[in-house]
Design a protein around this motif. Sequence first.
Motif, PDB file in Angstrom:
ATOM      1  N   TRP A 271       9.210  48.985  42.645  1.00 39.60           N
ATOM      2  CA  TRP A 271      10.513  49.103  42.623  1.00 39.60           C
ATOM      3  C   TRP A 271      10.992  50.388  42.046  1.00 39.60           C
ATOM      4  O   TRP A 271      11.688  51.229  42.381  1.00 39.60           O
ATOM      5  CB  TRP A 271      11.381  47.967  41.898  1.00 39.60           C
ATOM      6  CG  TRP A 271      11.519  46.745  42.998  1.00 39.60           C
ATOM      7  CD1 TRP A 271      11.403  46.711  44.356  1.00 39.60           C
ATOM      8  CD2 TRP A 271      11.952  45.518  42.338  1.00 39.60           C
ATOM      9  NE1 TRP A 271      11.847  45.182  44.535  1.00 39.60           N
ATOM     10  CE2 TRP A 271      12.167  44.645  43.417  1.00 39.60           C
ATOM     11  CE3 TRP A 271      12.126  45.120  41.037  1.00 39.60           C
ATOM     12  CZ2 TRP A 271      12.384  43.257  43.204  1.00 39.60           C
ATOM     13  CZ3 TRP A 271      12.763  43.600  41.053  1.00 39.60           C
ATOM     14  CH2 TRP A 271      12.834  42.994  42.238  1.00 39.60           C
ATOM     15  N   LEU A 272      10.235  50.659  40.732  1.00 36.91           N
ATOM     16  CA  LEU A 272      10.475  52.145  40.345  1.00 36.91           C
ATOM     17  C   LEU A 272      10.087  53.301  41.272  1.00 36.91           C
ATOM     18  O   LEU A 272      10.753  53.911  41.156  1.00 36.91           O
ATOM     19  CB  LEU A 272       9.724  51.987  38.849  1.00 36.91           C
ATOM     20  CG  LEU A 272      10.393  51.306  37.668  1.00 36.91           C
ATOM     21  CD1 LEU A 272       9.441  51.164  36.675  1.00 36.91           C
ATOM     22  CD2 LEU A 272      11.616  52.146  37.376  1.00 36.91           C
ATOM     23  N   GLY A 273       9.021  53.200  41.720  1.00 32.05           N
ATOM     24  CA  GLY A 273       8.479  54.414  42.559  1.00 32.05           C
ATOM     25  C   GLY A 273       8.137  55.558  41.701  1.00 32.05           C
ATOM     26  O   GLY A 273       7.233  56.205  42.230  1.00 32.05           O
ATOM     27  N   ARG A 274       8.678  55.828  40.761  1.00 30.78           N
ATOM     28  CA  ARG A 274       8.187  57.023  39.889  1.00 30.78           C
ATOM     29  C   ARG A 274       8.746  56.713  38.649  1.00 30.78           C
ATOM     30  O   ARG A 274       9.614  56.134  38.181  1.00 30.78           O
ATOM     31  CB  ARG A 274       8.824  58.135  40.588  1.00 30.78           C
ATOM     32  CG  ARG A 274      10.399  58.158  40.771  1.00 30.78           C
ATOM     33  CD  ARG A 274      10.774  59.373  41.639  1.00 30.78           C
ATOM     34  NE  ARG A 274      10.489  60.443  41.246  1.00 30.78           N
ATOM     35  CZ  ARG A 274      10.523  61.763  41.871  1.00 30.78           C
ATOM     36  NH1 ARG A 274      10.360  61.634  42.719  1.00 30.78           N
ATOM     37  NH2 ARG A 274      10.140  62.752  41.285  1.00 30.78           N
ATOM     38  N   TYR A 275       7.865  57.673  37.555  1.00 35.01           N
ATOM     39  CA  TYR A 275       8.306  57.324  35.996  1.00 35.01           C
ATOM     40  C   TYR A 275       9.490  58.506  35.718  1.00 35.01           C
ATOM     41  O   TYR A 275       9.818  57.905  34.667  1.00 35.01           O
ATOM     42  CB  TYR A 275       6.939  57.675  35.279  1.00 35.01           C
ATOM     43  CG  TYR A 275       6.756  59.307  35.256  1.00 35.01           C
ATOM     44  CD1 TYR A 275       7.317  59.801  34.048  1.00 35.01           C
ATOM     45  CD2 TYR A 275       6.017  59.908  35.904  1.00 35.01           C
ATOM     46  CE1 TYR A 275       6.913  61.262  33.954  1.00 35.01           C
ATOM     47  CE2 TYR A 275       5.708  61.345  35.905  1.00 35.01           C
ATOM     48  CZ  TYR A 275       6.131  61.919  34.842  1.00 35.01           C
ATOM     49  OH  TYR A 275       5.799  63.174  34.462  1.00 35.01           O
ATOM     50  N   ASP A 276       9.891  59.295  36.316  1.00 35.38           N
ATOM     51  CA  ASP A 276      10.883  60.075  36.022  1.00 35.38           C
ATOM     52  C   ASP A 276      12.286  59.550  36.428  1.00 35.38           C
ATOM     53  O   ASP A 276      13.192  60.470  36.199  1.00 35.38           O
ATOM     54  CB  ASP A 276      10.486  61.480  36.489  1.00 35.38           C
ATOM     55  CG  ASP A 276      10.437  61.799  37.886  1.00 35.38           C
ATOM     56  OD1 ASP A 276      10.522  60.765  38.584  1.00 35.38           O
ATOM     57  OD2 ASP A 276      10.402  62.974  38.249  1.00 35.38           O
ATOM     58  N   ARG A 277      12.504  58.415  36.689  1.00 33.48           N
ATOM     59  CA  ARG A 277      13.942  57.819  36.914  1.00 33.48           C
ATOM     60  C   ARG A 277      14.324  57.504  35.623  1.00 33.48           C
ATOM     61  O   ARG A 277      13.765  56.897  34.666  1.00 33.48           O
ATOM     62  CB  ARG A 277      13.517  56.616  37.853  1.00 33.48           C
ATOM     63  CG  ARG A 277      13.060  56.780  39.086  1.00 33.48           C
ATOM     64  CD  ARG A 277      12.940  55.645  39.816  1.00 33.48           C
ATOM     65  NE  ARG A 277      14.482  54.884  40.003  1.00 33.48           N
ATOM     66  CZ  ARG A 277      14.779  53.834  40.524  1.00 33.48           C
ATOM     67  NH1 ARG A 277      13.839  53.561  41.753  1.00 33.48           N
ATOM     68  NH2 ARG A 277      15.884  53.400  40.503  1.00 33.48           N
ATOM     69  N   PRO A 278      15.659  57.512  35.575  1.00 31.48           N
ATOM     70  CA  PRO A 278      16.421  57.178  34.377  1.00 31.48           C
ATOM     71  C   PRO A 278      16.271  55.682  33.904  1.00 31.48           C
ATOM     72  O   PRO A 278      16.083  55.070  32.775  1.00 31.48           O
ATOM     73  CB  PRO A 278      17.820  57.497  34.564  1.00 31.48           C
ATOM     74  CG  PRO A 278      18.084  57.672  35.872  1.00 31.48           C
ATOM     75  CD  PRO A 278      16.838  57.984  36.708  1.00 31.48           C
ATOM     76  N   GLU A 279      15.910  54.707  34.975  1.00 34.17           N
ATOM     77  CA  GLU A 279      15.911  53.409  34.616  1.00 34.17           C
ATOM     78  C   GLU A 279      14.331  53.024  34.010  1.00 34.17           C
ATOM     79  O   GLU A 279      13.948  52.036  33.805  1.00 34.17           O
ATOM     80  CB  GLU A 279      15.661  52.610  36.066  1.00 34.17           C
ATOM     81  CG  GLU A 279      16.965  52.700  36.612  1.00 34.17           C
ATOM     82  CD  GLU A 279      17.404  53.827  37.722  1.00 34.17           C
ATOM     83  OE1 GLU A 279      18.188  53.807  38.515  1.00 34.17           O
ATOM     84  OE2 GLU A 279      16.335  54.606  37.778  1.00 34.17           O
ATOM     85  N   PHE A 280      13.490  54.008  34.174  1.00 30.45           N
ATOM     86  CA  PHE A 280      12.158  53.667  33.715  1.00 30.45           C
ATOM     87  C   PHE A 280      11.931  53.340  32.361  1.00 30.45           C
ATOM     88  O   PHE A 280      11.110  52.231  32.076  1.00 30.45           O
ATOM     89  CB  PHE A 280      11.064  54.941  33.855  1.00 30.45           C
ATOM     90  CG  PHE A 280       9.831  54.550  33.615  1.00 30.45           C
ATOM     91  CD1 PHE A 280       8.828  53.946  34.270  1.00 30.45           C
ATOM     92  CD2 PHE A 280       9.272  55.077  32.013  1.00 30.45           C
ATOM     93  CE1 PHE A 280       7.348  53.799  33.742  1.00 30.45           C
ATOM     94  CE2 PHE A 280       7.875  55.190  31.746  1.00 30.45           C
ATOM     95  CZ  PHE A 280       7.008  54.296  32.654  1.00 30.45           C
ATOM     96  N   ARG A 281      12.991  53.897  31.380  1.00 27.21           N
ATOM     97  CA  ARG A 281      12.673  53.358  30.162  1.00 27.21           C
ATOM     98  C   ARG A 281      13.337  51.979  29.744  1.00 27.21           C
ATOM     99  O   ARG A 281      12.970  51.475  28.997  1.00 27.21           O
ATOM    100  CB  ARG A 281      13.421  54.499  29.175  1.00 27.21           C
ATOM    101  CG  ARG A 281      12.905  55.828  29.183  1.00 27.21           C
ATOM    102  CD  ARG A 281      13.612  56.610  28.031  1.00 27.21           C
ATOM    103  NE  ARG A 281      12.638  57.782  27.678  1.00 27.21           N
ATOM    104  CZ  ARG A 281      12.046  58.130  26.611  1.00 27.21           C
ATOM    105  NH1 ARG A 281      12.445  57.228  25.587  1.00 27.21           N
ATOM    106  NH2 ARG A 281      11.304  59.226  26.298  1.00 27.21           N
ATOM    107  N   ALA A 282      14.129  51.540  30.706  1.00 22.72           N
ATOM    108  CA  ALA A 282      14.787  50.439  30.691  1.00 22.72           C
ATOM    109  C   ALA A 282      14.055  49.248  31.124  1.00 22.72           C
ATOM    110  O   ALA A 282      13.776  48.087  30.757  1.00 22.72           O
ATOM    111  CB  ALA A 282      16.170  50.268  31.155  1.00 22.72           C
ATOM    112  N   VAL A 283      13.016  49.463  32.083  1.00 23.15           N
ATOM    113  CA  VAL A 283      12.205  48.767  32.811  1.00 23.15           C
ATOM    114  C   VAL A 283      10.865  48.479  31.959  1.00 23.15           C
ATOM    115  O   VAL A 283      10.150  47.566  31.980  1.00 23.15           O
ATOM    116  CB  VAL A 283      11.883  49.128  34.229  1.00 23.15           C
ATOM    117  CG1 VAL A 283      10.884  48.202  34.767  1.00 23.15           C
ATOM    118  CG2 VAL A 283      13.213  48.995  35.100  1.00 23.15           C
TER     119      VAL A 283
END
Length: 183
Positions: free
Chosen positions: A159-171
Amino acid sequence: MLIDAAASRLAVIDVQSRLLAAVSRGDRVAARCAILAKGAALLGVPVCATEQNPAGIGRTVPELAALIGTVFPKTTFSAGGDPAFATWAEAGGTVVLCGTEAHVCVLQTALDLRRRGRPVAVVADAVGSRDPADREAALNRLRVHGVDIVTTEMVLFEWLGRYDRPEFRAVLPLIKALGPDVA
């Protein structure tokens, strides 16, 4: 094929109080379902739950119910037999299934959705049955019928697809909360 957050939906099948009490490692199943629901909320993935005979076996467990807005009561074992759920599932993408019981309602829902041409993924570490042998048989049967068998961590990272998304830190804390599978 990877599970894209923009083209998937999460269905939590029958994680109900009285039923869950009889499921092998039921607390773990509910916890994994909750992690998936939290991740879905963070990433904009639609989430629903189903309830089989809520008057008889209880409602969705409170810690999970608080995370899910749409609940479909059902009388059929397959959630696909409920017209409202079927419409929800048909709205797009891969239907990711978790919940109970793996060999009854999860299995029948997955096979029903596959019969209708929907891509389906069942989250192996977020499904359970009273007897672990029934769970394993269900997962094996689902594989034969083209259902992707995945894990909670696989789903969250896809679902994330990549680590540089802003949601990564929340997930990331959700992923860390999974911990090792201790039997």
